[in-house]
Enzyme design. Sequence first.
Site, PDB file in Angstrom:
ATOM      1  N   HIS A 146      -2.544  -2.925  -9.455  1.00 21.97           N
ATOM      2  CA  HIS A 146      -3.517  -2.305  -8.561  1.00 21.97           C
ATOM      3  C   HIS A 146      -4.734  -3.207  -8.502  1.00 21.97           C
ATOM      4  O   HIS A 146      -5.106  -3.806  -9.498  1.00 21.97           O
ATOM      5  CB  HIS A 146      -3.914  -0.913  -9.080  1.00 21.97           C
ATOM      6  CG  HIS A 146      -4.523  -0.065  -8.031  1.00 21.97           C
ATOM      7  ND1 HIS A 146      -5.850  -0.139  -7.698  1.00 21.97           N
ATOM      8  CD2 HIS A 146      -3.966   0.855  -7.215  1.00 21.97           C
ATOM      9  CE1 HIS A 146      -6.092   0.715  -6.727  1.00 21.97           C
ATOM     10  NE2 HIS A 146      -4.972   1.327  -6.409  1.00 21.97           N
ATOM     11  N   ASP A 203       2.522   5.157  -6.975  1.00 19.26           N
ATOM     12  CA  ASP A 203       3.775   5.049  -6.233  1.00 19.26           C
ATOM     13  C   ASP A 203       4.984   4.870  -7.129  1.00 19.26           C
ATOM     14  O   ASP A 203       6.116   5.030  -6.675  1.00 19.26           O
ATOM     15  CB  ASP A 203       3.696   3.879  -5.246  1.00 19.26           C
ATOM     16  CG  ASP A 203       2.667   4.132  -4.177  1.00 19.26           C
ATOM     17  OD1 ASP A 203       2.769   5.177  -3.527  1.00 19.26           O
ATOM     18  OD2 ASP A 203       1.751   3.319  -4.017  1.00 19.26           O
ATOM     19  N   HIS A 228       0.875  -1.193   0.000  1.00 15.61           N
ATOM     20  CA  HIS A 228       0.000   0.000   0.000  1.00 15.61           C
ATOM     21  C   HIS A 228       0.908   1.238   0.000  1.00 15.61           C
ATOM     22  O   HIS A 228       1.691   1.416  -0.928  1.00 15.61           O
ATOM     23  CB  HIS A 228      -0.933  -0.116   1.205  1.00 15.61           C
ATOM     24  CG  HIS A 228      -2.002   0.912   1.331  1.00 15.61           C
ATOM     25  ND1 HIS A 228      -2.333   1.789   0.338  1.00 15.61           N
ATOM     26  CD2 HIS A 228      -2.841   1.213   2.386  1.00 15.61           C
ATOM     27  CE1 HIS A 228      -3.313   2.586   0.745  1.00 15.61           C
ATOM     28  NE2 HIS A 228      -3.631   2.261   1.989  1.00 15.61           N
TER      29      HIS A 228
HETATM   30  N1  CMC Z   1       4.727  -7.487  -9.889  1.00 15.68           N
HETATM   31  C1  CMC Z   1       4.612  -8.726 -10.411  1.00 15.68           C
HETATM   32  N2  CMC Z   1       3.453  -9.424 -10.506  1.00 15.68           N
HETATM   33  C2  CMC Z   1       2.361  -8.813 -10.027  1.00 15.68           C
HETATM   34  C3  CMC Z   1       2.397  -7.521  -9.470  1.00 15.68           C
HETATM   35  C4  CMC Z   1       3.636  -6.857  -9.412  1.00 15.68           C
HETATM   36  N3  CMC Z   1       3.737  -5.626  -8.902  1.00 15.68           N
HETATM   37  N4  CMC Z   1       1.153  -7.170  -9.079  1.00 15.68           N
HETATM   38  C5  CMC Z   1       0.357  -8.206  -9.382  1.00 15.68           C
HETATM   39  N5  CMC Z   1       1.083  -9.199  -9.967  1.00 15.68           N
HETATM   40  C6  CMC Z   1       0.590 -10.473 -10.508  1.00 15.68           C
HETATM   41  C7  CMC Z   1       0.235 -11.453  -9.406  1.00 15.68           C
HETATM   42  O1  CMC Z   1       1.349 -12.255  -9.072  1.00 15.68           O
HETATM   43  C8  CMC Z   1      -0.876 -12.220 -10.044  1.00 15.68           C
HETATM   44  O2  CMC Z   1      -0.316 -13.133 -10.964  1.00 15.68           O
HETATM   45  P1  CMC Z   1      -0.969 -14.617 -11.138  1.00 15.68           P
HETATM   46  O3  CMC Z   1      -2.407 -14.389 -11.502  1.00 15.68           O
HETATM   47  O4  CMC Z   1      -0.155 -15.275 -12.189  1.00 15.68           O
HETATM   48  O5  CMC Z   1      -0.809 -15.262  -9.781  1.00 15.68           O
HETATM   49  C9  CMC Z   1      -1.625 -11.186 -10.870  1.00 15.68           C
HETATM   50  O6  CMC Z   1      -0.640 -10.195 -11.183  1.00 15.68           O
HETATM   51  C10 CMC Z   1      -2.802 -10.557 -10.152  1.00 15.68           C
HETATM   52  O7  CMC Z   1      -2.301  -9.900  -8.983  1.00 15.68           O
HETATM   53  P2  CMC Z   1      -2.947  -9.980  -7.547  1.00 15.68           P
HETATM   54  O8  CMC Z   1      -1.869 -10.213  -6.532  1.00 15.68           O
HETATM   55  O9  CMC Z   1      -4.101 -10.910  -7.539  1.00 15.68           O
HETATM   56  O10 CMC Z   1      -3.474  -8.506  -7.401  1.00 15.68           O
HETATM   57  P3  CMC Z   1      -4.054  -7.844  -6.107  1.00 15.68           P
HETATM   58  O11 CMC Z   1      -5.196  -7.016  -6.537  1.00 15.68           O
HETATM   59  O12 CMC Z   1      -4.326  -8.845  -5.047  1.00 15.68           O
HETATM   60  O13 CMC Z   1      -2.847  -6.917  -5.573  1.00 15.68           O
HETATM   61  C11 CMC Z   1      -1.337  -5.117  -5.446  1.00 15.68           C
HETATM   62  C12 CMC Z   1      -2.720  -5.583  -5.909  1.00 15.68           C
HETATM   63  C13 CMC Z   1      -1.251  -3.596  -5.566  1.00 15.68           C
HETATM   64  C14 CMC Z   1      -1.141  -5.478  -3.964  1.00 15.68           C
HETATM   65  C15 CMC Z   1      -0.263  -5.800  -6.323  1.00 15.68           C
HETATM   66  O14 CMC Z   1      -0.435  -5.422  -7.665  1.00 15.68           O
HETATM   67  C16 CMC Z   1       1.152  -5.457  -5.879  1.00 15.68           C
HETATM   68  O15 CMC Z   1       1.677  -6.140  -4.995  1.00 15.68           O
HETATM   69  N6  CMC Z   1       1.788  -4.394  -6.474  1.00 15.68           N
HETATM   70  C17 CMC Z   1       3.099  -3.947  -6.018  1.00 15.68           C
HETATM   71  C18 CMC Z   1       2.961  -3.076  -4.775  1.00 15.68           C
HETATM   72  C19 CMC Z   1       2.422  -1.701  -5.118  1.00 15.68           C
HETATM   73  O16 CMC Z   1       2.876  -1.040  -6.035  1.00 15.68           O
HETATM   74  N7  CMC Z   1       1.469  -1.223  -4.293  1.00 15.68           N
HETATM   75  C20 CMC Z   1       0.883   0.127  -4.456  1.00 15.68           C
HETATM   76  C21 CMC Z   1      -0.520   0.058  -4.913  1.00 15.68           C
HETATM   77  S1  CMC Z   1      -1.188   1.627  -5.464  1.00 15.68           S
HETATM   78  C22 CMC Z   1      -1.180   2.737  -4.161  1.00 15.68           C
HETATM   79  C23 CMC Z   1      -1.759   2.245  -2.872  1.00 15.68           C
HETATM   80  O17 CMC Z   1      -2.812   1.607  -2.830  1.00 15.68           O
HETATM   81  O18 CMC Z   1      -1.151   2.508  -1.865  1.00 15.68           O
END
Ligand code: CMC
Length: 515
Positions: free
Chosen positions: A355, A411, A316
């Site tokens: 996201h 971010d 986050h």
């Molecule tokens: N790098 C690599 N793979 C990713 C990433 C990433 N940053 N984000 C998602 N994925 C992959 C994930 O492994 C999954 O793959 P598969 O379906 O093959 O298992 C697929 O994409 C779907 O992702 P998810 O984990 O189900 O997505 P989520 O909605 O649960 O998580 C998130 C969203 C923001 C936590 C995640 O995208 C992430 O960890 N991003 C990096 C951290 C980040 O930049 N956070 C800031 C978010 S925006 C500002 C805020 O809210 O604070």
Amino acid sequence: MGQETPKVKQTRNNSLAVIDNRTGKQYSVPITHNSIPATFFKSIRAPAGPDGRPEDETERGLRVADRGFLNTAVIESAITYIDGERGILRYRGYPIEQLAENSTFLECAYLLIYGALPTRSQLSHFEREVLLHGIMHADATKFFGSFRYDAHPMAMLTSAFGYLGSYYEEANPSLQGQTLFTKCAKGDPEALQNMDKQIYRLIGKATTLAAMAYRVRQGREFVVPPTGMSYTESFLYQLDHLSPTDSFSASVSASSSPSPYKPHPVLARALDVLFILHADHEMNASSTTVLQTGSSLPDPYSAVAAGCASLYGPLHGGANEAVIRMLVAIGSPDNVPGFLAAVKRREKVLSGFGHRVYKTSDPRSFIIRKIANDVFAVTGPDPLLDTAMALHDAALKDDYFVSRKLAPNVDFWSGLIYRAMGFPMDFFPVLFVVPRVVGWVAHWRQMMLSPEGVKIWRPRQIYVGPSERSYVSFDEREAVQGPGKEPSAVVHSGMAKRRRLAEVGSLATGVKSKL
Ligand code: CMC
């Protein structure tokens, strides 16, 4: 082959027809705002089958499972709208692009909290109250002085919000009665006044506490918030102004009168726009935490402290710090392909991408790139920019990220701006918290004003642990062993080892023992 779906008679109305194949019973679930009430499913009951576990509570109604709130609406809200497929973000209906172009942070705060753009006099009243409430009790100096010399500013800020609540007895439903804030829903003017005062204090003191967390590590005295400045100018002043008794300042001026200090207008405006972009984002993890905590009716300072803790996580608000740590580790554009390969092998995370809601570029990221240019024109570009651009471009061309709809989020760029502005990396999440306090209080206030009252947020679980079993005495137990199944043996510090090896005892009696 899939199971045959029973034919349901087609009638067009706002409801969902559900057939429970365990009993053959048909149900009609009402649809409002394209959502169905999860509680309805409690009425769908069936006898437990021969293999059913009592813990499944089959006879007590169907449960709705949603790990990580992927598709659960926890509240009706009129504050912020996001269309993640089209990259749209609006505060109270106004597009974020228009607000970033024309508005100020405190005007957006007013809009988010009270629901409409203020008139000039409404805005100046609000600004005056918020800025007036920035001053902290002198005791806070001792509070911040009690942290370890290298404490993370987020640890200090999270604690500081809880600490802040200790000053305001009148804001505590545990002391004043649990309807203290919920009676605002009936328009009780005194209750509303009390609520607004806490809102002014929380927003006003967010910069003060953040600046204190910053200055304590710089070894600088704290400064009293100035007058006659905007919210973000005041914040920059509180961070950077050297008072006459600061060592550097004292060496250049023997005068005890405060020296004039005006932050650079481009940096102050950039921070103001960044604050607008970060002010709210509907049901993100930290706002949900504030509401979850607020639902048991503690004081709003405790709820905000909980939100602050939630925001700190690298998934986050901690992502802005994580992005820069990632870029530093990548080192140069040449290393980008190797890094992305490691991400695809799931050995690394591409921070600043992806996201839960946006399946296209985060609209805030376009605005931020423009601000970055303005800031770099004043400060000079960040040396990590080339690596960031190479990473950004490569990821957007790579099928792994394209097929998963992973695009840059807010971010990805914000950390580069904060770095160019000279903030230390671990202060970046603090720069996210300060504006997000506005979103948190807007959601908290909306919940308190709900005409239906506040329902405690108490979700359910699917219990998959052991069914009832009887206590087993030591002699009859079989050890359950292995990693994660018993407490780990931890590595002790050198100091602990030295102490274990030392002899202790009373010099007077001469009795010695091993620790
Ligand atoms: N790098 C690599 N793979 C990713 C990433 C990433 N940053 N984000 C998602 N994925 C992959 C994930 O492994 C999954 O793959 P598969 O379906 O093959 O298992 C697929 O994409 C779907 O992702 P998810 O984990 O189900 O997505 P989520 O909605 O649960 O998580 C998130 C969203 C923001 C936590 C995640 O995208 C992430 O960890 N991003 C990096 C951290 C980040 O930049 N956070 C800031 C978010 S925006 C500002 C805020 O809210 O604070």
